[in-house]
Design a protein around this motif. Structure first.
Motif: not given
Length: 226
Positions: A111-116, A171-179
């Motif tokens: 995400n930080k690399a702009g790939l998400v 999970t949605i929560a895990q994806m949200s936290l990572a992004i």
């Protein structure tokens, strides 16, 4: 072989990652990428070596939660290392948590690399541009939103003779936290090294949770449905 089994077998395809190793539970020789390595830590505890780089004699177990649980029950680590070491009863859970942490960390870097690309509308728009390497869904996402994105992605990739890679292991929560944003239900990865790394980690977690005899949650398809 069922269609889902074929899908998982397709994902597992590729070049071998090194000389084969013997699974301490099944006694089968497998490629290291299909195994988990464990070593004896300085404190005498069994340590999962997910990178397969820690020093010391390794004990190899198939990348399958059930096999790890069996290794704990049967004292496989103590027998292989010829010591009185006792593996923790929750070792299988610890490995799952470690894999999720690694996968989430890789998604954060991507995400930080702009790939998400995150969000239903943005993902759908990216599909129109044809710049998507993989689709990500929260594993607890509703089926209707998923199916609309998946159908379009499979159709686009199929028309190009490309794999439609769809992942739903976080999970949605895990994806949200990572992004780093609220309620990320759907996302997409654009091509890049970190995207490839994420897909490799996701495939390993999928394999760990879902042996070849069960349903795969990450798959590849070269053609659209229908």
């Amino acid at each position: 072989m069922t269609e889902r089994q074929h899908q998982l077998a397709t994902v597992r395809g590729g070049n071998a990652s090194g000389p084969e190793r013997l699974c301490a539970v099944t006694r089968q020789s497998l490629d290291p990428k299909d195994l988990l390595r464990f070593v004896l830590g300085p404190d005498g505890a069994i340590v999962p070596d997910l990178d397969r780089k820690l020093p010391g004699r390794g004990v190899w177990v198939g990348c399958d939660r059930g096999l790890v649980e069996k290794a704990v029950r049967n004292h496989t680590f103590a027998k292989s290392l010829k010591t009185g070491v006792k593996a923790p009863a929750d070792l299988a859970d610890r490995i799952d948590a470690l894999m999720v942490k690694r996968l989430s960390g890789t998604l954060s870097l991507a995400n930080k690399a702009g790939l998400v690309i995150a969000g239903f509308d943005r993902v759908f728009a990216a599909l129109e541009k044809g710049s998507v390497a993989a689709i990500l869904h929260g594993m607890d996402a509703a089926a209707d939103g998923r199916s609309k994105i998946d159908r379009k992605f499979k159709a686009i990739q199929g028309s190009r003779g490309l794999e439609a890679r769809i992942v739903d292991v976080l999970t949605i929560a895990q994806m949200s936290l990572a992004i780093g944003r609220g309620s990320v239900v759907h996302a997409a990865l654009t091509p890049g090294g970190l995207s490839d790394r994420f897909l490799e980690e996701a495939e390993r977690l999928t394999r760990y949770r879902s042996p070849a005899t069960e349903t795969a949650t990450i798959f590849s398809e070269a053609q659209s449905e229908g």
